[in-house]
Write an enzyme that holds these catalytic residues in place. Sequence first.
Site, short mmCIF file in Angstrom:
data_model
loop_
_atom_site.label_atom_id
_atom_site.label_comp_id
_atom_site.label_asym_id
_atom_site.label_seq_id
_atom_site.Cartn_x
_atom_site.Cartn_y
_atom_site.Cartn_z
N HIS A 116 54.19 36.16 39.40
CA HIS A 116 54.41 35.26 38.26
C HIS A 116 54.04 35.93 36.95
O HIS A 116 53.34 36.93 36.92
CB HIS A 116 53.63 33.94 38.42
CG HIS A 116 52.14 34.07 38.49
ND1 HIS A 116 51.46 34.21 39.68
CD2 HIS A 116 51.19 34.09 37.53
CE1 HIS A 116 50.16 34.29 39.44
NE2 HIS A 116 49.97 34.23 38.15
N HIS B 183 49.05 36.90 31.22
CA HIS B 183 48.94 37.96 32.22
C HIS B 183 50.20 38.00 33.08
O HIS B 183 51.02 37.07 33.06
CB HIS B 183 47.70 37.81 33.11
CG HIS B 183 47.66 36.57 33.98
ND1 HIS B 183 47.04 35.40 33.60
CD2 HIS B 183 48.14 36.33 35.23
CE1 HIS B 183 47.15 34.51 34.56
NE2 HIS B 183 47.83 35.03 35.57
N GLU C 281 46.98 40.62 37.05
CA GLU C 281 46.42 39.94 38.21
C GLU C 281 47.08 40.55 39.44
O GLU C 281 48.29 40.74 39.47
CB GLU C 281 46.73 38.43 38.13
CG GLU C 281 46.22 37.63 39.33
CD GLU C 281 46.54 36.13 39.20
OE1 GLU C 281 47.40 35.74 38.40
OE2 GLU C 281 45.90 35.35 39.94
CO CO Z 1 48.00 33.99 37.47
#
Ligand code: CO
Length: 134
Positions: free
Chosen positions: A7, A79, A130
């Site tokens: 994502h 992020h 991440e």
């Molecule tokens: Co995230």
Amino acid sequence: MLGRLNHVAIAVRDIAAASNLYRGTLGAQVSEPEALEEHGVTVVFITLPNTKIELLEPLGADSPIAKFLERNPDGGIHHVCYEVDDILAARDRLVNSGARVLGSSEPKTGAHGKPVLFLHPKDFNGTLIELEQA
Ligand code: CO
């Protein structure tokens, strides 16, 4: 080491307004908001054919995205999340090559119930990364 883009996360001030924008104006499939107390955020996931967008709204007094929204009052990309097969192997490889893992460097349980780690943006072209175990 890197797998799929899981994502892209966007920090927002008002997750209801942002959800309506994606659902209405952009015609996307938007989940119900979920409060993640231990992460200090409320999240919504927008499902796209090839990846997801995560909307993040601050939750509580010391939310980790509060400062980001002070610097970016309109919101912004916070992020990107890449999948890895083995998060501990990925961490060890990164640490051995001098990259910094945020926090204790032990994986935490992320928004999908899977182990995640965050990497220092200064080590990755100014982008907070991440890693999520696939
Ligand atoms: Co995230």
